[in-house]
Design a protein around this motif. Structure first.
Motif, mmCIF file in Angstrom:
data_model
loop_
_atom_site.group_PDB
_atom_site.id
_atom_site.type_symbol
_atom_site.label_atom_id
_atom_site.label_comp_id
_atom_site.label_asym_id
_atom_site.label_seq_id
_atom_site.Cartn_x
_atom_site.Cartn_y
_atom_site.Cartn_z
ATOM 1 N N ALA A 57 14.448 5.586 -18.399
ATOM 2 C CA ALA A 57 13.383 5.516 -19.207
ATOM 3 C C ALA A 57 12.928 4.366 -19.803
ATOM 4 O O ALA A 57 13.551 3.134 -19.580
ATOM 5 C CB ALA A 57 13.652 6.509 -20.627
ATOM 6 N N THR A 58 11.518 4.262 -20.029
ATOM 7 C CA THR A 58 10.872 2.886 -20.481
ATOM 8 C C THR A 58 11.966 2.395 -21.758
ATOM 9 O O THR A 58 12.176 3.213 -22.710
ATOM 10 C CB THR A 58 9.536 3.103 -20.897
ATOM 11 O OG1 THR A 58 9.059 3.682 -19.721
ATOM 12 C CG2 THR A 58 8.813 1.780 -21.345
ATOM 13 N N VAL A 59 12.090 0.991 -21.830
ATOM 14 C CA VAL A 59 12.868 0.491 -22.863
ATOM 15 C C VAL A 59 11.772 -0.260 -23.468
ATOM 16 O O VAL A 59 11.094 -1.268 -22.950
ATOM 17 C CB VAL A 59 14.076 -0.243 -22.549
ATOM 18 C CG1 VAL A 59 14.610 -1.081 -23.521
ATOM 19 C CG2 VAL A 59 15.089 0.537 -21.712
ATOM 20 N N GLU A 60 11.575 -0.054 -25.014
ATOM 21 C CA GLU A 60 10.654 -0.872 -25.548
ATOM 22 C C GLU A 60 11.351 -2.163 -26.283
ATOM 23 O O GLU A 60 12.052 -1.989 -26.742
ATOM 24 C CB GLU A 60 10.062 -0.163 -26.775
ATOM 25 C CG GLU A 60 9.366 1.381 -26.581
ATOM 26 C CD GLU A 60 7.953 0.865 -25.604
ATOM 27 O OE1 GLU A 60 7.430 -0.088 -25.935
ATOM 28 O OE2 GLU A 60 7.856 1.651 -24.779
ATOM 29 N N LEU A 61 10.720 -3.203 -25.917
ATOM 30 C CA LEU A 61 11.032 -4.640 -26.375
ATOM 31 C C LEU A 61 10.159 -5.558 -26.790
ATOM 32 O O LEU A 61 8.961 -5.347 -26.413
ATOM 33 C CB LEU A 61 11.970 -5.266 -25.317
ATOM 34 C CG LEU A 61 13.156 -4.803 -24.745
ATOM 35 C CD1 LEU A 61 13.387 -5.759 -23.416
ATOM 36 C CD2 LEU A 61 14.091 -4.685 -25.522
ATOM 37 N N PRO A 62 10.533 -6.142 -28.063
ATOM 38 C CA PRO A 62 9.635 -7.166 -28.675
ATOM 39 C C PRO A 62 9.135 -8.129 -27.259
ATOM 40 O O PRO A 62 9.963 -8.475 -26.280
ATOM 41 C CB PRO A 62 10.088 -7.868 -29.783
ATOM 42 C CG PRO A 62 11.277 -7.169 -29.958
ATOM 43 C CD PRO A 62 11.567 -6.237 -28.915
ATOM 44 N N SER A 63 7.779 -8.682 -27.360
ATOM 45 C CA SER A 63 7.431 -9.667 -26.383
ATOM 46 C C SER A 63 8.222 -10.843 -26.171
ATOM 47 O O SER A 63 8.596 -11.155 -25.182
ATOM 48 C CB SER A 63 6.049 -9.984 -26.545
ATOM 49 O OG SER A 63 5.917 -10.974 -28.011
ATOM 50 N N ALA A 64 8.939 -11.385 -27.459
ATOM 51 C CA ALA A 64 9.809 -12.314 -27.291
ATOM 52 C C ALA A 64 11.002 -12.174 -26.480
ATOM 53 O O ALA A 64 11.797 -12.864 -25.622
ATOM 54 C CB ALA A 64 10.198 -12.964 -28.783
ATOM 55 N N ALA A 65 11.698 -10.702 -26.553
ATOM 56 C CA ALA A 65 12.879 -10.259 -25.947
ATOM 57 C C ALA A 65 12.582 -10.376 -24.523
ATOM 58 O O ALA A 65 13.277 -10.639 -23.549
ATOM 59 C CB ALA A 65 13.345 -9.113 -26.625
ATOM 60 N N ARG A 66 11.349 -9.674 -24.106
ATOM 61 C CA ARG A 66 10.745 -9.564 -22.806
ATOM 62 C C ARG A 66 10.895 -10.952 -22.090
ATOM 63 O O ARG A 66 11.321 -11.198 -20.989
ATOM 64 C CB ARG A 66 9.670 -8.937 -22.668
ATOM 65 C CG ARG A 66 9.550 -7.294 -22.941
ATOM 66 C CD ARG A 66 8.260 -6.790 -22.757
ATOM 67 N NE ARG A 66 8.247 -5.242 -23.023
ATOM 68 C CZ ARG A 66 8.288 -4.413 -22.007
ATOM 69 N NH1 ARG A 66 7.880 -4.635 -20.813
ATOM 70 N NH2 ARG A 66 8.195 -3.208 -22.460
#
Length: 134
Positions: free
Chosen positions: A4-13
């Motif tokens: 499943a898609t994992v939502e992450l803050p842009s800084a984490a990505r």
């Protein structure tokens, strides 16, 4: 293995695209942790992390011994910034999956991974993400 898609803050990505290593924790058959440094890739769109390794490596054997319930953790850190990806894992040597893992590894680390004769990948269906200062 469900993904499943994992939502992450842009800084984490962004942090997960750096050329850093991580610690990879698996459990030995006796239940004790085995921790080793690895390079890995993560696809947030599918929630899948990949670690290239040898099929005979301790980490791959630990995952295989754990069966479908095998859980692992990857932790990438830089000082007080860190992210941990946890999930169920499986080992495969499927040629198409290997090719995709090698492609992603090469893109992230700007060099191909080692290619031992028993090349395999540990695929992790990430279902928990912890992070600090990202």
């Amino acid at each position: 293995m469900s993904r499943a898609t994992v939502e992450l803050p842009s800084a984490a990505r962004a942090f997960l695209t750096r050329c850093d290593t991580a610690t990879f924790t698996t459990l030995r058959p006796d239940g004790t942790p085995h921790v080793t440094p690895v390079r890995f890739t993560f696809d947030a769109a599918t929630g899948l992390a990949r670690v290239t390794t040898r099929a005979g490596a301790r980490k791959a054997r630990n995952v295989a011994a754990g069966g479908p319930a095998a859980r692992v953790a990857l932790c990438q850190a830089d000082g007080f910034r860190w992210i941990t990806l946890e999930g169920r894992a499986a080992v495969t040597d499927d040629p198409a999956r290997l090719a995709e893992a090698v492609r992603r590894y090469t893109a992230r680390y700007r060099a191909a991974p080692p290619t031992p004769p028993d090349l395999a990948i540990v695929e992790i269906a990430v279902d928990r993400v912890l992070h600090l200062n990202l």
